[in-house]
Design an enzyme around this catalytic site. Structure first.
Site, PDB file in Angstrom:
ATOM      1  N   CYS A 140      -1.623   1.650  -2.989  1.00 20.88           N
ATOM      2  CA  CYS A 140      -2.616   2.710  -2.748  1.00 20.88           C
ATOM      3  C   CYS A 140      -2.051   4.129  -2.785  1.00 20.88           C
ATOM      4  O   CYS A 140      -2.610   5.011  -3.449  1.00 20.88           O
ATOM      5  CB  CYS A 140      -3.281   2.506  -1.394  1.00 20.88           C
ATOM      6  SG  CYS A 140      -3.603   0.801  -0.932  1.00 20.88           S
TER       7      CYS A 140
ATOM      8  N   GLU B 178      -6.534   1.207 -13.200  1.00 21.37           N
ATOM      9  CA  GLU B 178      -6.067   2.405 -12.506  1.00 21.37           C
ATOM     10  C   GLU B 178      -4.756   2.915 -13.113  1.00 21.37           C
ATOM     11  O   GLU B 178      -4.590   4.116 -13.347  1.00 21.37           O
ATOM     12  CB  GLU B 178      -5.882   2.111 -11.015  1.00 21.37           C
ATOM     13  CG  GLU B 178      -7.199   1.970 -10.267  1.00 21.37           C
ATOM     14  CD  GLU B 178      -7.023   1.570  -8.818  1.00 21.37           C
ATOM     15  OE1 GLU B 178      -7.943   1.814  -8.026  1.00 21.37           O
ATOM     16  OE2 GLU B 178      -5.957   0.998  -8.468  1.00 21.37           O
TER      17      GLU B 178
ATOM     18  N   TYR C 161      -8.483  -4.069 -11.285  1.00 19.34           N
ATOM     19  CA  TYR C 161      -8.495  -2.658 -10.889  1.00 19.34           C
ATOM     20  C   TYR C 161      -7.088  -2.065 -10.956  1.00 19.34           C
ATOM     21  O   TYR C 161      -6.910  -0.887 -11.284  1.00 19.34           O
ATOM     22  CB  TYR C 161      -9.125  -2.477  -9.504  1.00 19.34           C
ATOM     23  CG  TYR C 161      -8.320  -2.997  -8.335  1.00 19.34           C
ATOM     24  CD1 TYR C 161      -7.386  -2.201  -7.687  1.00 19.34           C
ATOM     25  CD2 TYR C 161      -8.498  -4.298  -7.862  1.00 19.34           C
ATOM     26  CE1 TYR C 161      -6.649  -2.663  -6.628  1.00 19.34           C
ATOM     27  CE2 TYR C 161      -7.766  -4.776  -6.798  1.00 19.34           C
ATOM     28  CZ  TYR C 161      -6.844  -3.957  -6.180  1.00 19.34           C
ATOM     29  OH  TYR C 161      -6.108  -4.434  -5.123  1.00 19.34           O
TER      30      TYR C 161
ATOM     31  N   LYS D  22      -0.291   5.214  -6.177  1.00 24.52           N
ATOM     32  CA  LYS D  22      -1.358   5.138  -7.190  1.00 24.52           C
ATOM     33  C   LYS D  22      -2.298   6.325  -7.088  1.00 24.52           C
ATOM     34  O   LYS D  22      -2.624   6.974  -8.076  1.00 24.52           O
ATOM     35  CB  LYS D  22      -2.113   3.821  -6.996  1.00 24.52           C
ATOM     36  CG  LYS D  22      -3.346   3.584  -7.866  1.00 24.52           C
ATOM     37  CD  LYS D  22      -4.611   4.126  -7.262  1.00 24.52           C
ATOM     38  CE  LYS D  22      -4.984   3.585  -5.917  1.00 24.52           C
ATOM     39  NZ  LYS D  22      -5.425   2.200  -5.901  1.00 24.52           N
TER      40      LYS D  22
ATOM     41  N   CYS E 274       0.820  -1.214   0.000  1.00 15.98           N
ATOM     42  CA  CYS E 274       0.000   0.000   0.000  1.00 15.98           C
ATOM     43  C   CYS E 274       0.850   1.258   0.000  1.00 15.98           C
ATOM     44  O   CYS E 274       0.670   2.147  -0.823  1.00 15.98           O
ATOM     45  CB  CYS E 274      -0.935   0.002   1.208  1.00 15.98           C
ATOM     46  SG  CYS E 274      -1.934   1.497   1.344  1.00 15.98           S
TER      47      CYS E 274
ATOM     48  N   GLU F 196     -25.945  13.531  -3.109  1.00 18.57           N
ATOM     49  CA  GLU F 196     -27.364  13.702  -2.810  1.00 18.57           C
ATOM     50  C   GLU F 196     -28.250  12.905  -3.766  1.00 18.57           C
ATOM     51  O   GLU F 196     -29.394  12.578  -3.429  1.00 18.57           O
ATOM     52  CB  GLU F 196     -27.764  15.180  -2.864  1.00 18.57           C
ATOM     53  CG  GLU F 196     -27.817  15.773  -4.262  1.00 18.57           C
ATOM     54  CD  GLU F 196     -28.406  17.180  -4.288  1.00 18.57           C
ATOM     55  OE1 GLU F 196     -29.457  17.404  -3.652  1.00 18.57           O
ATOM     56  OE2 GLU F 196     -27.796  18.054  -4.944  1.00 18.57           O
TER      57      GLU F 196
ATOM     58  N   HIS G 295     -27.014  19.886  -1.002  1.00 20.00           N
ATOM     59  CA  HIS G 295     -27.156  20.400  -2.368  1.00 20.00           C
ATOM     60  C   HIS G 295     -26.186  21.555  -2.618  1.00 20.00           C
ATOM     61  O   HIS G 295     -26.010  22.399  -1.754  1.00 20.00           O
ATOM     62  CB  HIS G 295     -28.596  20.887  -2.563  1.00 20.00           C
ATOM     63  CG  HIS G 295     -28.904  21.309  -3.963  1.00 20.00           C
ATOM     64  ND1 HIS G 295     -29.013  20.416  -5.006  1.00 20.00           N
ATOM     65  CD2 HIS G 295     -29.113  22.544  -4.488  1.00 20.00           C
ATOM     66  CE1 HIS G 295     -29.300  21.065  -6.121  1.00 20.00           C
ATOM     67  NE2 HIS G 295     -29.364  22.363  -5.830  1.00 20.00           N
TER      68      HIS G 295
END
Length: 520
Positions: free
Chosen positions: A89, A230, A226, A92, A84, A500, A495
């Site tokens: 992670c 990515e 992934y 990346k 990671c 939302e 909003h």
């Protein structure tokens, strides 16, 4: 002491002298003689192993952590922190951010920003900055271990028995450690397709891409995980010609409708895809470029093209081969090579535990390893009986259009509950940020998979759009509380946000009505 059977005083003294405890049975009860060097030895200095070791130390345990990084095939090396921090992670996400900034620069002109001259990206500047940040994290982990009085050993660990670990330095020097409990958290490494000529000699993996000093140039990414998407996404985003070679389906294990939206967006974004293609060979030409030959399974014909780099992203293998597991009786899944573990992370051998990517059936995600490691440390210290809950763990794929999800895919929900027993609510929406920039929002989509009857408990939630990780993280907590569609609809949205739209979703797939959001 005559009841101790055949164990002699000489054995006991030798055991104590060597600090190597031995177990003795007396009237059906097992005793351990001598003293252990440590309460806990953790093999593996990744996110999970570090979390486990630090938690144990905070609970008063005497702890040692062993970490050793075998250089990649290309010779890439890094410090403590595991995948990671060093090759996953963190770098990346930073390179993904670099790509997002490139898109933002293009959008900025629509918002009135005057940007003189052509925009270009410098790989070496980005790479140096990212690598420096990673090194600072390596240092931080070392300091934290020292502060918590965890013994750190830069050695390759292997098991001799259920209480003994052998450590081997780069120079071949051996050291022995004994512990009441041993935890294995060695993670995994990228696979090479060794059956393809030239794949190993001329290819790189995710273990290398983040540590390149020079731009990889025109790149072929082989795979559709992934990791593959990515990497292809940020390479495209910083202006590099990038092709993804896909043998079967993208994002296996994820919701396939969402996976299709992700790759559709990437194709519109500029990433090329070679679908249903299987690589055959990689040859280095006299000019230095790599010639890749592959078979197009749709036509049955071979094709060729040249690239500056070939990045293999065809899966990961657990780091279990050098641990001596089978010698001490730790059972593995022979197909995957991963360790068979129980709900409490215990293995087939008492006092030996394993968690994280090397555990069979466990999600290969950093946050799950961290939490599982902390809980294991607490259980071993006698502070709790709580087990790790691996259900409904949220995750995000950091592709150009991000995809966040928690819970079941639509396919998995159908498989478990039956198509007639689920209801899928969905919506196509347009982020406000996309409007002025005149960006296509065709793939910005929300899907909420629910049980059909009763209070319509939510089984899965899926979101493609900006900041998908930030959006999904908040809704993930609802899954721990038994969130229902009613709960979602009763939530007042903020909003104007993309998130939302999840609180307003009301069109079911079954209804056949248009799911496009209109108005502001």
């Amino acid at each position: 002491m005559s009841n101790l059977g055949h164990t002699c005083w000489l054995c006991l003294l030798w055991s104590h002298y060597q600090h190597c405890p031995i177990e003795i049975e007396w009237h059906g009860i097992w005793f351990v003689t001598g003293t252990f060097d440590y309460d806990l030895v953790v093999i593996g200095g990744g996110s999970g192993g570090l979390a486990c070791s630090k938690e144990a130390a905070q609970l008063g345990q005497k702890v040692a952590v062993l970490d050793y990084v075998e250089p990649s095939v290309k010779g890439t090396k890094w410090g403590i922190g595991g995948t990671c921090v060093n090759v996953g992670c963190i770098p990346k996400k930073l390179m993904h951010q670099a790509a997002l900034l490139g898109t933002a620069l293009k959008d900025a002109q629509k918002y009135g920003w005057q940007i003189p001259g052509p925009i270009s990206h410098d790989w070496s500047t980005m790479a140096e900055a990212v690598q420096n940040h990673v090194r600072s994290l390596n240092w931080g982990h070392r300091v934290q271990l020292q502060d918590k009085e965890v013994k750190y050993l830069n050695v390759k660990g292997s098991l001799l028995d259920e209480h003994t670990v052998k450590g081997l330095t780069r120079t071949g020097k051996e050291t022995m450690l004994t512990a009441k409990n041993i935890v294995i958290a060695t993670g995994g490494r990228p696979k090479y397709p060794t059956h393809i000529p030239g794949a190993v000699e001329h290819g790189i993996t995710s273990d290398d891409i983040f540590w390149l000093k020079e731009s990889p140039g025109k790149t072929l990414v082989v795979g559709a995980s992934y990791v593959a998407l990515e990497c292809a996404g940020f390479l495209t985003g910083i202006g590099l010609e990038t092709t993804v070679m896909v043998r079967s389906i993208p994002l296996r294990g994820f919701d396939q409708q969402m996976a299709g939206l992700v790759t559709d967006y990437m194709e519109a974004y500029g990433t090329k895809f070679s679908w249903r293609s299987v690589p055959k060979s990689v040859d280095k030409l006299s000019s230095g470029v790599l010639q890749v030959t592959w078979t197009d399974e749709q036509t049955g014909k071979d094709q060729r093209d040249t690239f500056d780099s070939v990045l293999w992203a065809v899966g990961r293998a657990p780091e279990t081969k050098t641990l001596g597991l089978e010698k001490v009786g730790v059972k593995l899944n022979k197909e995957s090579g991963k360790i068979l573990v129980a709900a409490d992370e215990s293995t087939s051998v008492p006092n030996i535990y394993a968690f994280g990517d090397i555990g069979e059936g466990r999600p290969e995600l950093t946050p799950t390893a961290i939490k599982a490691g902390k809980l294991l440390a607490r259980r071993l210290a006698g502070r709790t009986n709580e087990l790790m809950n691996y259900d409904n763990v949220a995750t995000t794929v950091f592709t150009p259009l991000e995809y966040g999800c928690v819970g079941l895919s639509e396919e998995e929900a159908e498989s478990r509950h039956g198509k007639d027993s689920i209801e899928v609510y969905h919506a196509f929406y347009k982020p406000l940020e996309f409007t002025v920039a005149e960006r296509d929002a065709s793939q910005c989509y929300i899907k909420v998979v629910c049980k059909r009857g009763g209070d319509q408990r939510i089984l899965g939630l899926h979101f493609t759009g900006p900041n998908a990780g930030e959006v999904t993280q908040g809704f993930a907590m609802g899954f721990q509380c038994g969130a229902t569609l009613t709960h979602l609809k009763e939530t007042v949205g903020i909003h104007p946000t993309c998130a939302e739209e999840l609180t307003k979703v009301n069109v079911s797939k079954r209804s056949g009505l248009d799911a496009t959001v209109t108005g502001c």
